[in-house]
Design an enzyme around this catalytic site. Structure first.
Site, PDB file in Angstrom:
ATOM      1  N   ASP A   1       0.803  -1.227   0.000  1.00  0.00           N
ATOM      2  CA  ASP A   1       0.000   0.000   0.000  1.00  0.00           C
ATOM      3  C   ASP A   1       0.834   1.274   0.000  1.00  0.00           C
ATOM      4  OD1 ASP A   1      -2.314  -1.695   0.293  1.00  0.00           O
ATOM      5  OD2 ASP A   1      -1.736  -1.915   2.386  1.00  0.00           O
TER       6      ASP A   1
ATOM      7  N   HIS B   1      -4.714  -2.245  -6.040  1.00  0.00           N
ATOM      8  CA  HIS B   1      -3.957  -1.131  -6.619  1.00  0.00           C
ATOM      9  C   HIS B   1      -4.925  -0.060  -7.113  1.00  0.00           C
ATOM     10  CE1 HIS B   1      -0.231  -3.914  -7.376  1.00  0.00           C
ATOM     11  NE2 HIS B   1      -0.512  -3.727  -6.112  1.00  0.00           N
TER      12      HIS B   1
ATOM     13  N   ASP C   1       2.455  14.793   1.568  1.00  0.00           N
ATOM     14  CA  ASP C   1       1.526  15.850   2.011  1.00  0.00           C
ATOM     15  C   ASP C   1       1.018  15.616   3.426  1.00  0.00           C
ATOM     16  OD1 ASP C   1       0.421  13.637   0.444  1.00  0.00           O
ATOM     17  OD2 ASP C   1      -1.540  14.473   0.937  1.00  0.00           O
TER      18      ASP C   1
ATOM     19  N   PRO D   1      -8.984  -1.235   8.684  1.00  0.00           N
ATOM     20  CA  PRO D   1      -8.122  -0.122   9.073  1.00  0.00           C
ATOM     21  C   PRO D   1      -6.668  -0.577   9.033  1.00  0.00           C
ATOM     22  CG  PRO D   1      -9.307  -1.020  10.976  1.00  0.00           C
ATOM     23  CD  PRO D   1      -9.829  -1.726   9.778  1.00  0.00           C
TER      24      PRO D   1
ATOM     25  N   GLY E   1       1.390   3.011  -2.629  1.00  0.00           N
ATOM     26  CA  GLY E   1       0.964   3.881  -3.733  1.00  0.00           C
ATOM     27  C   GLY E   1       1.665   3.508  -5.026  1.00  0.00           C
TER      28      GLY E   1
HETATM   29  P1  IMP Z   1      -2.481 -13.003   1.743  1.00  0.00           P
HETATM   30  O1  IMP Z   1      -1.601 -12.393   0.708  1.00  0.00           O
HETATM   31  O2  IMP Z   1      -3.943 -12.751   1.499  1.00  0.00           O
HETATM   32  O3  IMP Z   1      -2.172 -14.437   1.985  1.00  0.00           O
HETATM   33  O4  IMP Z   1      -2.163 -12.265   3.136  1.00  0.00           O
HETATM   34  C1  IMP Z   1      -0.925 -12.374   3.798  1.00  0.00           C
HETATM   35  C2  IMP Z   1      -0.534 -11.053   4.419  1.00  0.00           C
HETATM   36  O5  IMP Z   1      -0.187 -10.136   3.397  1.00  0.00           O
HETATM   37  C3  IMP Z   1      -1.636 -10.391   5.240  1.00  0.00           C
HETATM   38  O6  IMP Z   1      -1.054  -9.728   6.329  1.00  0.00           O
HETATM   39  C4  IMP Z   1      -2.218  -9.377   4.278  1.00  0.00           C
HETATM   40  O7  IMP Z   1      -2.817  -8.293   4.949  1.00  0.00           O
HETATM   41  C5  IMP Z   1      -0.970  -8.948   3.526  1.00  0.00           C
HETATM   42  N1  IMP Z   1      -1.276  -8.460   2.190  1.00  0.00           N
HETATM   43  C6  IMP Z   1      -1.612  -9.187   1.110  1.00  0.00           C
HETATM   44  N2  IMP Z   1      -1.830  -8.399   0.048  1.00  0.00           N
HETATM   45  C7  IMP Z   1      -1.595  -7.140   0.442  1.00  0.00           C
HETATM   46  C8  IMP Z   1      -1.625  -5.881  -0.230  1.00  0.00           C
HETATM   47  O8  IMP Z   1      -1.881  -5.757  -1.433  1.00  0.00           O
HETATM   48  N3  IMP Z   1      -1.327  -4.791   0.544  1.00  0.00           N
HETATM   49  C9  IMP Z   1      -0.993  -4.906   1.866  1.00  0.00           C
HETATM   50  N4  IMP Z   1      -0.955  -6.064   2.519  1.00  0.00           N
HETATM   51  C10 IMP Z   1      -1.243  -7.165   1.821  1.00  0.00           C
END
Ligand code: IMP
Length: 467
Positions: free
Chosen positions: A17, A45, A371, A342, A19
């Site tokens: 996350d 994304h 910002d 959250p 960006g």
């Molecule tokens: P999974 O990829 O669904 O197996 O989740 C494993 C860990 O990766 C968890 O803590 C999710 O919150 C994190 N995670 C998976 N995809 C994302 C993403 O696109 N952004 C942030 N965290 C992610």
């Protein structure tokens, strides 16, 4: 003269996350192919521009540039149902994907039983329940006894009838094992229908990327899930199940590494993390982790609504860091694009950032959400906090511990830099930025050993400063 083909990589350097999608959206005009090489529908994304805001999960983020091919590499796991829905959403934006979207036939699919298993077994990691872990596990497992558990798009293309019966059998095995109520027939029928919708996009030539690059195509690899969520190099076991690092772009993106040109890393000025796991720079520590993680998807939406009613200013000036984190979350809209959960909020961690830049040989750095940094002028210590070092069991260390328990025990060494109050969202040149922010950027460059080439100063495409 013929253009020489090459590939660049955009990578998230923290816990996801950062960006990345908006960075891809900014860079896409310079490339002919935007390619995903890892993960699946767990990625969220979001691109915001004059056409609106689109959250993409499997389709690469170059959608708004018609000259780009959008390639989903063999390192990804494909959720057929969700991909068909996503194609429809993108098409509704008036974008024609017919000749643009290509999906490697070597990519494995997420089967219905993977999603069920993730719902049952993924809780302690805090997965997104999209079946990603079980799908990658089955990819490595290949056969479970005489039962084929790794299914690739190529297999379905080759013998659809037989492979759907295998998928059905796999679902039945798990349904019986966990005594689940599932309408197997309905699941399989729906999947067959959706497969027909994605079939025209499946690329059967495993050398497709090579051929294109040999002819001069420039590729931008779009990393998903970021360095700290890598299945080996991240904060194991609280990670995703794919390889997220720069080197994986070539194996998962189906191109020889000889075409590599540069790696662009994206980091956020104020960090966030979704899911369980060590996060030394977190505001509010364990309390924040538990608060953010106790919500189911429905509750997460409720939490977001409740927090929207709080007064940000009061939260940020609170002496309790947990509330500072809540305030920063609301201010920067840090709620999951996929799940609305959250996100846990933390200070910029320079120990972790240095690890990520060195490990991936990052050439250029982009810092997003600058910002939001002016909010720090309102916190009690009146300064931009950064994690400058770690203490582990009383000893100062300058590395990210590999053992999960040790990483959890790390205490951050926090230092404060001069803050600024100005709203920078309309500024478009580095020279016009407040002196305190320019100094902050220089410190990031010095610590990470990377040149900062871009700053995000708001979510819109034009809210970007190129250095
Ligand atoms: P999974 O990829 O669904 O197996 O989740 C494993 C860990 O990766 C968890 O803590 C999710 O919150 C994190 N995670 C998976 N995809 C994302 C993403 O696109 N952004 C942030 N965290 C992610």
């Amino acid at each position: 003269m013929k253009q020489k083909g090459y590939a660049d990589i955009v990578l998230g350097l923290q816990f996801g996350d950062e960006g990345k999608a908006r960075v891809i959206d900014n860079l896409a005009p310079n490339y002919e192919i935007i390619a995903r090489f890892n993960g699946g529908s767990n990625a969220g994304h979001t691109i915001t521009n004059e056409k609106g805001s689109v959250a993409l999960h499997q389709i690469p983020s170059g959608i708004f540039y018609p000259q780009t091919t959008l390639y989903i590499g063999s390192g990804c796991v494909v959720n057929i149902n969700k991909l068909a829905e996503e194609i429809k959403i993108v098409t509704n934006y008036g974008l024609d994907l017919t000749a643009r979207l290509k999906i490697s036939s070597q990519a494995s699919i997420v089967q219905p039983h993977h999603i069920l298993l993730d719902e049952i077994l993924g809780k302690s990691v805090g997965t997104l329940k999209h079946g990603i872990g079980p799908a990658y596990a089955d990819r490595a497992m290949r056969m479970y006894g005489d039962r084929l558990v790794n299914i690739r798009l190529a297999d379905i293309m080759d013998n659809q009838k037989h492979i759907f019966s295998v998928i059905e059998n796999n679902l039945n095995v798990i349904r019986k094992q966990y005594k689940l109520k599932v309408s197997v027939e309905k699941e399989i029928e729906s999947m067959k229908k959706r497969f027909a919708q994605i079939k025209p996009y499946v690329e059967i030539d495993p050398l497709y990327m090579q051929r294109r690059v040999e002819k001069g195509a420039r590729v931008l690899f779009e990393g998903a899930q970021s360095v700290m969520l890598d299945v080996v190099k991240g904060s194991v076991p609280y990670v995703t199940s794919s390889a997220t690092i720069a080197a994986a772009a070539y194996t998962g993106g189906d191109l020889s590494p000889k075409y590599h040109r540069k790696t662009i890393g994206v980091a956020k000025a104020i960090m966030s993390r979704v899911g369980y796991g060590p996060f030394p720079s977190e505001f509010g520590g364990k309390q924040s982790e538990e608060y953010c993680m106790e919500t189911s998807d429905d509750k997460a939406r409720h939490t977001k609504d409740v927090e929207a009613k709080y007064k940000i200013k009061e939260l940020i000036s609170s002496p309790d860091h947990f509330y500072v984190g809540v305030g920063l979350r609301i201010l920067s809209g840090e709620y999951g694009a996929t799940s609305a959960r959250p996100r846990r909020i933390g200070r910029l961690d320079l120990v972790q950032l240095r690890y990520a830049t060195k490990l991936n040989g990052v050439d250029e750095l982009i810092i997003t959400k600058c910002d939001v940094l002016n909010a720090y002028s309102k916190i009690k210590n009146d300064g931009i906090p950064i994690v400058a070092g770690y203490k582990l069991d009383g000893k100062t260390i300058d590395y990210v511990p590999a053992a999960s328990d040790a990483f959890y025990r790390v205490k951050p060494i926090i230092s404060y830099e001069k803050s600024f109050t100005e709203d920078i969202s309309e500024i478009r040149s580095f020279d016009k930025l407040p002196t305190a922010l320019r100094k902050h950027i220089k410190l990031i460059e010095k610590t990470s050993g990377c040149k900062v080439v871009g700053l995000g100063v708001g979510p819109k495409r034009e809210q970007y400063i190129s250095l």
